[in-house]
Design an enzyme around this catalytic site. Structure first.
Site, PDB file in Angstrom:
ATOM      1  N   HIS A 109       0.766  -1.341   0.013  1.00  0.00           N
ATOM      2  CA  HIS A 109      -0.012   0.043  -0.040  1.00  0.00           C
ATOM      3  C   HIS A 109       0.772   1.276   0.083  1.00  0.00           C
ATOM      4  O   HIS A 109       1.933   1.244   0.940  1.00  0.00           O
ATOM      5  CB  HIS A 109      -0.866   0.225   1.100  1.00  0.00           C
ATOM      6  CG  HIS A 109      -1.986   1.160   1.415  1.00  0.00           C
ATOM      7  ND1 HIS A 109      -3.023   1.141   0.580  1.00  0.00           N
ATOM      8  CD2 HIS A 109      -1.612   2.480   1.843  1.00  0.00           C
ATOM      9  CE1 HIS A 109      -3.758   2.298   0.805  1.00  0.00           C
ATOM     10  NE2 HIS A 109      -2.977   3.010   1.529  1.00  0.00           N
ATOM     11  N   ASP A 117     -14.848   3.842   7.180  1.00  0.00           N
ATOM     12  CA  ASP A 117     -13.907   4.806   6.640  1.00  0.00           C
ATOM     13  C   ASP A 117     -14.588   5.645   5.483  1.00  0.00           C
ATOM     14  O   ASP A 117     -14.056   6.781   5.408  1.00  0.00           O
ATOM     15  CB  ASP A 117     -12.656   3.839   6.026  1.00  0.00           C
ATOM     16  CG  ASP A 117     -11.598   4.781   5.189  1.00  0.00           C
ATOM     17  OD1 ASP A 117     -11.434   5.562   6.199  1.00  0.00           O
ATOM     18  OD2 ASP A 117     -11.404   4.642   4.231  1.00  0.00           O
ATOM     19  N   ARG A 166     -14.106  13.855   6.723  1.00  0.00           N
ATOM     20  CA  ARG A 166     -12.930  14.539   6.682  1.00  0.00           C
ATOM     21  C   ARG A 166     -12.618  15.670   5.613  1.00  0.00           C
ATOM     22  O   ARG A 166     -11.841  16.675   5.889  1.00  0.00           O
ATOM     23  CB  ARG A 166     -11.791  13.530   6.880  1.00  0.00           C
ATOM     24  CG  ARG A 166     -11.688  12.850   8.322  1.00  0.00           C
ATOM     25  CD  ARG A 166     -10.815  11.500   8.295  1.00  0.00           C
ATOM     26  NE  ARG A 166      -9.650  11.871   7.953  1.00  0.00           N
ATOM     27  CZ  ARG A 166      -8.720  11.037   7.490  1.00  0.00           C
ATOM     28  NH1 ARG A 166      -9.153   9.834   7.229  1.00  0.00           N
ATOM     29  NH2 ARG A 166      -7.483  11.342   7.082  1.00  0.00           N
ATOM     30  N   SER A 190      -7.812   5.145   8.876  1.00  0.00           N
ATOM     31  CA  SER A 190      -8.179   4.979   7.815  1.00  0.00           C
ATOM     32  C   SER A 190      -7.510   3.705   6.915  1.00  0.00           C
ATOM     33  O   SER A 190      -7.969   2.771   6.468  1.00  0.00           O
ATOM     34  CB  SER A 190      -8.263   6.325   6.966  1.00  0.00           C
ATOM     35  OG  SER A 190      -8.613   6.241   5.655  1.00  0.00           O
ATOM     36  N   LYS A 226      -8.790  -0.589   6.354  1.00  0.00           N
ATOM     37  CA  LYS A 226      -9.007  -1.207   5.086  1.00  0.00           C
ATOM     38  C   LYS A 226      -8.105  -2.337   4.769  1.00  0.00           C
ATOM     39  O   LYS A 226      -8.552  -3.415   4.345  1.00  0.00           O
ATOM     40  CB  LYS A 226      -8.717  -0.115   3.775  1.00  0.00           C
ATOM     41  CG  LYS A 226      -9.891   0.773   3.964  1.00  0.00           C
ATOM     42  CD  LYS A 226      -9.823   1.856   2.934  1.00  0.00           C
ATOM     43  CE  LYS A 226      -8.750   2.786   3.228  1.00  0.00           C
ATOM     44  NZ  LYS A 226      -8.923   4.271   2.623  1.00  0.00           N
TER      45      LYS A 226
HETATM   46  N1  URA Z   1      -5.256   7.282   2.288  1.00  0.00           N
HETATM   47  C1  URA Z   1      -6.239   6.802   2.766  1.00  0.00           C
HETATM   48  O1  URA Z   1      -6.876   5.570   2.570  1.00  0.00           O
HETATM   49  N2  URA Z   1      -6.653   7.382   3.995  1.00  0.00           N
HETATM   50  C2  URA Z   1      -6.366   8.466   4.499  1.00  0.00           C
HETATM   51  O2  URA Z   1      -6.982   9.121   5.267  1.00  0.00           O
HETATM   52  C3  URA Z   1      -5.222   9.051   3.533  1.00  0.00           C
HETATM   53  C4  URA Z   1      -4.784   8.468   2.611  1.00  0.00           C
END
Ligand code: URA
Length: 429
Positions: free
Chosen positions: A81, A160, A167, A182, A186
């Site tokens: 990621h 999220d 946000r 966040s 995931k």
């Molecule tokens: N990527 C994400 O998935 N969440 C965030 O808050 C910032 C970058």
């Protein structure tokens, strides 16, 4: 327990319990907590910060707010990621390289977010590629081809999606605990037990400094350690786009060229991420061993062949993989030239990402166009003569060409001081 009580508690800087975070997340998802109350809570969290224990409890509540995938029946899977950047196409290199070496890669990817690109969008450049297969098919393909790349469906980490939207509308995106929860919620929901993170800092990243990027990486590693995910983090520089190519077709082109053996920043960072992945999953014991396997995967064409398998398995056309040059079509373009002699000091990378995104607008609306974007002709640190080309902008239709040129001129700076740029700064294990 009620939300006003929790807002008051957080507002005065007190620590919330696991039960309280679970109450908050379930209320956000079932609509009992209203958006204005959630926004207020987000601002309290943003201003007072969360202790690690709170970040962990929030992350777990978010991870459990939707489907959680169990991949144990297909063996130990790895995920990769990036915290988000511009022209950041490492996934298109890293996944086929690792899969061709025998690592099982389960990759659920996001869409373009703000100025950053999305891997799911880039995979769809391969005409017909289906990013929305069932999780059953996803697992079947990982078992068969060692990899599958899909877009993360809304059923995962449901909280999220709601929190991220609020946000982005309330100025509470750039908080380390909120970003960590966040991302990790995931990742936990996706089921991989090995995770390589590419944590970016700089003008094109959510974290502006190396120090903040390291802190974000450490929190995400600690969350992983606590819930049984082995995490390694690479801290990399996003003070300029990772490659000179910005825009879906262009970025896919740059990844394909790396799989064809081209050496550049994208290949260097992709190789570092692959090395860390091979060490993390135990396929290699030393960096040198890993390097040899990676170089062989690219040189022998095995990695490219693996990408063909991955793309074909999800109904994508492999025409571009065999002929990358077809991705660079003649389009309308504007050349941006330097007005001074000097060294290219910096790019406002987020601004470049936003401009590339805005090129998809037709009559004020974003209409997906993969053939628009920016090609940079210079890198940070290059010496440029007055009148020399710095970048070329490719478009189909522009609402206001002069305004665009003015915006682009604000996205770089030429000065007298020589300048150097680093790519990878640190690896946290
Ligand atoms: N990527 C994400 O998935 N969440 C965030 O808050 C910032 C970058």
């Amino acid at each position: 327990m009620d939300i006003i009580e929790l807002i008051d508690k957080k507002k005065s800087g007190k620590k919330l319990t696991q039960k309280e975070w679970e109450f908050f997340v379930s209320g956000v998802c079932n609509g009992q907590i209203k958006d204005y109350q959630t926004s207020s809570m987000l601002m309290a969290m943003y201003l007072k910060d969360l202790e690690f224990e709170e970040t962990y409890n929030l992350t777990m509540a978010m991870a459990n707010s939707g489907k959680v995938l169990n991949l144990d029946d297909i063996g130990e899977c790895l995920d990769k990621h990036s915290t988000g950047g511009v022209s950041d196409t490492t996934t298109l290199v890293v996944v086929p390289v690792l899969a061709s070496i025998g690592v099982k890669v389960a990759k659920m990817s996001g869409r373009s977010l703000g100025h950053t690109g999305g891997t799911a969008d880039k995979m769809e450049v391969f005409q017909g590629y289906n990013t929305e297969i069932s999780t059953y098919k996803f697992k079947e393909l990982i078992a068969k081809n060692n990899a599958s790349i899909i877009s993360q469906s809304d059923d995962f980490a449901v909280a999220d999606k709601i929190l991220y939207k609020l946000r982005s509308e309330t100025g509470t995106v750039d908080n380390i605990s909120l970003i960590a929860s966040s991302i990790m919620s995931k990742k936990i929901a996706c089921g991989a037990k090995l995770l390589v993170l590419d944590v970016k800092y700089g003008s094109g990243a959510f974290m502006k400094t190396e120090k903040d990027a390291k802190q974000l990486a450490k929190i995400m590693k600690d969350i992983g350690a606590r819930c049984g995910i082995k995490v390694c983090a690479v801290i990399s520089n996003m003070n300029q786009p990772l490659t000179p190519y910005i825009g879906n077709n262009f970025e896919v082109y740059s990844a394909l060229k790396v799989l064809d053996g081209l050496d550049n920043n994208l290949s260097n960072l992709s190789k570092v991420l692959c090395e860390e992945a091979l060490l993390l999953c135990g396929k290699c014991q030393t960096k040198m061993q890993a390097e040899m396997l990676i170089n062989d995967a690219i040189k022998s064409g095995k990695a490219k062949q693996k990408l063909i398998e991955i793309v074909s398995a999800q109904n994508g056309s492999v025409e571009y993989i065999n002929n990358p040059e077809k991705l660079i079509k003649e389009n309308r373009f504007i050349e941006i030239n330097s007005e001074y002699d000097g060294y290219l000091q910096k790019f406002d990378t987020a601004q470049l990402g936003n401009i590339a995104h805005s090129l998809q607008k037709i009559d004020g609306k974003i209409i997906r166009q993969d053939d628009v974007g920016i090609i940079l002709n210079k890198n940070v640190g290059d010496y440029i003569k007055n009148g020399e080309k710095i970048m070329t902008v490719y478009y189909n239709q522009l609402d206001d060409k002069d305004e665009l040129i003015e915006e682009i001129k604000k996205s770089f700076c030429v000065g007298k001081k020589p300048k150097t740029a680093k790519l990878v700064d640190n690896i946290l294990k």
